[in-house]
Design a protein around this motif. Structure first.
Motif, PDB file in Angstrom:
ATOM      1  N   ASP A  66       0.734  -1.319  -0.596  1.00  0.00           N
ATOM      2  CA  ASP A  66      -0.340  -0.091   0.404  1.00  0.00           C
ATOM      3  C   ASP A  66       0.734   0.903   0.073  1.00  0.00           C
ATOM      4  OD1 ASP A  66      -2.101  -1.572   0.019  1.00  0.00           O
ATOM      5  OD2 ASP A  66      -2.621  -1.144   2.190  1.00  0.00           O
ATOM      6  N   VAL A  67       1.588   0.800   1.114  1.00  0.00           N
ATOM      7  CA  VAL A  67       2.778   1.896   1.582  1.00  0.00           C
ATOM      8  C   VAL A  67       3.868   2.344  -0.710  1.00  0.00           C
ATOM      9  CG1 VAL A  67       5.226   3.341   2.018  1.00  0.00           C
ATOM     10  CG2 VAL A  67       3.501   2.012   3.276  1.00  0.00           C
ATOM     11  N   ALA A  68       3.985   1.902  -0.899  1.00  0.00           N
ATOM     12  CA  ALA A  68       4.719   1.791  -2.417  1.00  0.00           C
ATOM     13  C   ALA A  68       3.552   2.172  -3.301  1.00  0.00           C
ATOM     14  CB  ALA A  68       5.256  -0.148  -3.140  1.00  0.00           C
ATOM     15  N   GLN A  69       2.423   1.232  -4.024  1.00  0.00           N
ATOM     16  CA  GLN A  69       1.411   1.872  -4.565  1.00  0.00           C
ATOM     17  C   GLN A  69       1.313   3.512  -4.425  1.00  0.00           C
ATOM     18  OE1 GLN A  69      -0.374   0.141  -7.125  1.00  0.00           O
ATOM     19  NE2 GLN A  69      -0.775   2.216  -7.664  1.00  0.00           N
ATOM     20  N   VAL A  70       1.098   4.225  -3.234  1.00  0.00           N
ATOM     21  CA  VAL A  70       0.915   5.577  -3.649  1.00  0.00           C
ATOM     22  C   VAL A  70       2.007   6.134  -2.905  1.00  0.00           C
ATOM     23  CG1 VAL A  70      -0.022   7.605  -1.565  1.00  0.00           C
ATOM     24  CG2 VAL A  70      -0.746   5.565  -1.372  1.00  0.00           C
ATOM     25  N   ALA A  71       3.140   5.463  -3.216  1.00  0.00           N
ATOM     26  CA  ALA A  71       4.581   6.852  -3.611  1.00  0.00           C
ATOM     27  C   ALA A  71       4.540   6.534  -5.155  1.00  0.00           C
ATOM     28  CB  ALA A  71       5.560   5.676  -3.264  1.00  0.00           C
ATOM     29  N   VAL A  72       4.457   5.492  -5.315  1.00  0.00           N
ATOM     30  CA  VAL A  72       4.396   5.184  -7.071  1.00  0.00           C
ATOM     31  C   VAL A  72       3.729   6.271  -8.179  1.00  0.00           C
ATOM     32  CG1 VAL A  72       3.745   4.023  -9.368  1.00  0.00           C
ATOM     33  CG2 VAL A  72       4.838   2.626  -7.496  1.00  0.00           C
ATOM     34  N   SER A  73       2.067   6.314  -7.284  1.00  0.00           N
ATOM     35  CA  SER A  73       0.834   7.326  -7.511  1.00  0.00           C
ATOM     36  C   SER A  73       1.424   9.058  -6.984  1.00  0.00           C
ATOM     37  CB  SER A  73      -0.064   7.603  -6.687  1.00  0.00           C
ATOM     38  OG  SER A  73      -0.689   5.809  -6.499  1.00  0.00           O
ATOM     39  N   MET A  74       2.343   9.273  -6.352  1.00  0.00           N
ATOM     40  CA  MET A  74       3.203   9.954  -6.047  1.00  0.00           C
ATOM     41  C   MET A  74       4.187  10.678  -7.167  1.00  0.00           C
ATOM     42  SD  MET A  74       4.813  12.181  -3.024  1.00  0.00           S
ATOM     43  CE  MET A  74       3.484  12.591  -2.101  1.00  0.00           C
ATOM     44  N   MET A  75       4.663  10.016  -7.964  1.00  0.00           N
ATOM     45  CA  MET A  75       5.633   9.528  -9.326  1.00  0.00           C
ATOM     46  C   MET A  75       4.800  10.489 -10.328  1.00  0.00           C
ATOM     47  SD  MET A  75       8.299   6.495  -9.023  1.00  0.00           S
ATOM     48  CE  MET A  75       8.984   6.041  -7.326  1.00  0.00           C
ATOM     49  N   PHE A  76       3.648   9.680 -10.813  1.00  0.00           N
ATOM     50  CA  PHE A  76       2.569  10.014 -11.580  1.00  0.00           C
ATOM     51  C   PHE A  76       2.458  11.384 -11.356  1.00  0.00           C
ATOM     52  CE2 PHE A  76       1.901   5.433 -12.067  1.00  0.00           C
ATOM     53  CZ  PHE A  76       2.348   5.251 -13.327  1.00  0.00           C
ATOM     54  N   VAL A  77       1.590  11.778 -10.310  1.00  0.00           N
ATOM     55  CA  VAL A  77       2.020  13.482 -10.071  1.00  0.00           C
ATOM     56  C   VAL A  77       2.767  14.138 -10.379  1.00  0.00           C
ATOM     57  CG1 VAL A  77       1.130  15.096  -7.907  1.00  0.00           C
ATOM     58  CG2 VAL A  77       0.000  13.052  -7.806  1.00  0.00           C
ATOM     59  N   LEU A  78       4.396  13.995  -9.671  1.00  0.00           N
ATOM     60  CA  LEU A  78       5.636  14.806 -10.380  1.00  0.00           C
ATOM     61  C   LEU A  78       4.904  14.621 -11.236  1.00  0.00           C
ATOM     62  CD1 LEU A  78       7.190  13.611  -7.036  1.00  0.00           C
ATOM     63  CD2 LEU A  78       6.141  16.094  -7.770  1.00  0.00           C
ATOM     64  N   GLU A  79       5.237  14.424 -12.452  1.00  0.00           N
ATOM     65  CA  GLU A  79       5.823  13.795 -13.666  1.00  0.00           C
ATOM     66  C   GLU A  79       4.636  14.360 -14.292  1.00  0.00           C
ATOM     67  OE1 GLU A  79       7.912   9.469 -14.506  1.00  0.00           O
ATOM     68  OE2 GLU A  79       5.458   9.997 -14.288  1.00  0.00           O
ATOM     69  N   LYS A  81       1.841  16.155 -13.524  1.00  0.00           N
ATOM     70  CA  LYS A  81       2.078  17.459 -13.049  1.00  0.00           C
ATOM     71  C   LYS A  81       2.815  18.833 -12.840  1.00  0.00           C
ATOM     72  CE  LYS A  81      -3.128  16.601 -11.342  1.00  0.00           C
ATOM     73  NZ  LYS A  81      -3.561  16.455  -9.808  1.00  0.00           N
ATOM     74  N   TYR A  82       3.947  18.286 -12.902  1.00  0.00           N
ATOM     75  CA  TYR A  82       5.437  19.412 -12.588  1.00  0.00           C
ATOM     76  C   TYR A  82       6.452  18.636 -13.679  1.00  0.00           C
ATOM     77  CZ  TYR A  82       2.546  20.392  -8.130  1.00  0.00           C
ATOM     78  OH  TYR A  82       1.505  20.661  -7.530  1.00  0.00           O
ATOM     79  N   ASN A  83       6.096  17.689 -14.620  1.00  0.00           N
ATOM     80  CA  ASN A  83       6.903  17.995 -15.521  1.00  0.00           C
ATOM     81  C   ASN A  83       8.807  17.011 -14.915  1.00  0.00           C
ATOM     82  OD1 ASN A  83       5.452  18.567 -17.145  1.00  0.00           O
ATOM     83  ND2 ASN A  83       5.985  20.414 -16.941  1.00  0.00           N
ATOM     84  N   ILE A  84       8.193  15.832 -13.707  1.00  0.00           N
ATOM     85  CA  ILE A  84       9.208  16.142 -13.143  1.00  0.00           C
ATOM     86  C   ILE A  84       9.772  14.319 -13.911  1.00  0.00           C
ATOM     87  CG2 ILE A  84      10.885  14.750 -11.292  1.00  0.00           C
ATOM     88  CD1 ILE A  84      10.427  18.038 -11.188  1.00  0.00           C
ATOM     89  N   ASN A  85      10.625  14.450 -13.857  1.00  0.00           N
ATOM     90  CA  ASN A  85      11.834  13.511 -14.915  1.00  0.00           C
ATOM     91  C   ASN A  85      12.145  12.070 -13.967  1.00  0.00           C
ATOM     92  OD1 ASN A  85      13.274  11.138 -15.957  1.00  0.00           O
ATOM     93  ND2 ASN A  85      13.729  12.427 -18.051  1.00  0.00           N
ATOM     94  N   ILE A  86      11.439  10.963 -13.526  1.00  0.00           N
ATOM     95  CA  ILE A  86      11.161  10.678 -12.304  1.00  0.00           C
ATOM     96  C   ILE A  86      13.060   9.653 -13.223  1.00  0.00           C
ATOM     97  CG2 ILE A  86      10.990   8.282 -11.072  1.00  0.00           C
ATOM     98  CD1 ILE A  86       9.630  11.161 -10.400  1.00  0.00           C
ATOM     99  N   GLU A  87      12.797   8.824 -13.765  1.00  0.00           N
ATOM    100  CA  GLU A  87      13.811   8.379 -14.053  1.00  0.00           C
ATOM    101  C   GLU A  87      15.059   8.893 -13.883  1.00  0.00           C
ATOM    102  OE1 GLU A  87      13.788   6.103 -18.088  1.00  0.00           O
ATOM    103  OE2 GLU A  87      11.825   6.400 -18.060  1.00  0.00           O
ATOM    104  N   GLU A  88      15.036  10.265 -14.514  1.00  0.00           N
ATOM    105  CA  GLU A  88      16.216  10.953 -14.054  1.00  0.00           C
ATOM    106  C   GLU A  88      16.497  10.847 -12.689  1.00  0.00           C
ATOM    107  OE1 GLU A  88      19.716  12.513 -14.688  1.00  0.00           O
ATOM    108  OE2 GLU A  88      18.830  11.603 -16.217  1.00  0.00           O
ATOM    109  N   LYS A  89      15.801  11.437 -11.798  1.00  0.00           N
ATOM    110  CA  LYS A  89      15.637  11.479 -10.565  1.00  0.00           C
ATOM    111  C   LYS A  89      16.278   9.868 -10.348  1.00  0.00           C
ATOM    112  CE  LYS A  89      14.905  15.707  -9.773  1.00  0.00           C
ATOM    113  NZ  LYS A  89      16.121  16.463  -9.034  1.00  0.00           N
TER     114      LYS A  89
END
Length: 104
Positions: A66-79, A81-89
């Motif tokens: 459950d924790v991992a799913q929400v963390a992944v959901s936040m990655m989608f939000v960052l990508e 809505k905020y154009n964050i490159n998660i692969e680079e991060k």
């Protein structure tokens, strides 16, 4: 020395429209549930433990996912809505772990 990775692929929850704030709050909630499960099932709250070690670890793993799913959901939000490159991060994160000596 080879660095071991645990890879997990979790879906975008496409029936929700999370914000950064709502996702952060949900992440804290799920992390709290994980901590509660560990404490309760280890008898840290003073209650008698009636579950087997296997049953306890099954529940802990469910809460961890459950924790991992929400963390992944936040990655989608960052990508999205905020154009964050998660692969680079992720690359930067691994380099940081190496610099700190957590991995070789």
């Amino acid at each position: 020395m080879k660095t071991n990775f645990k890879e997990i692929s979790l879906p975008k929850l496409n029936n929700l429209t999370p914000s950064l704030e709502s996702t952060a709050l949900k992440l804290m909630e799920e992390a709290g549930e994980l901590a509660q499960a560990i404490g309760k099932f280890r008898g840290l709250n003073g209650e008698n433990v009636t579950l087997s070690e296997k049953e306890i670890m099954e529940k802990v793993s469910e809460e961890l996912l459950d924790v991992a799913q929400v963390a992944v959901s936040m990655m989608f939000v960052l990508e999205e809505k905020y154009n964050i490159n998660i692969e680079e991060k992720l690359k930067e994160h691994i380099e940081k772990l190496k610099r700190k000596g957590y991995i070789k």
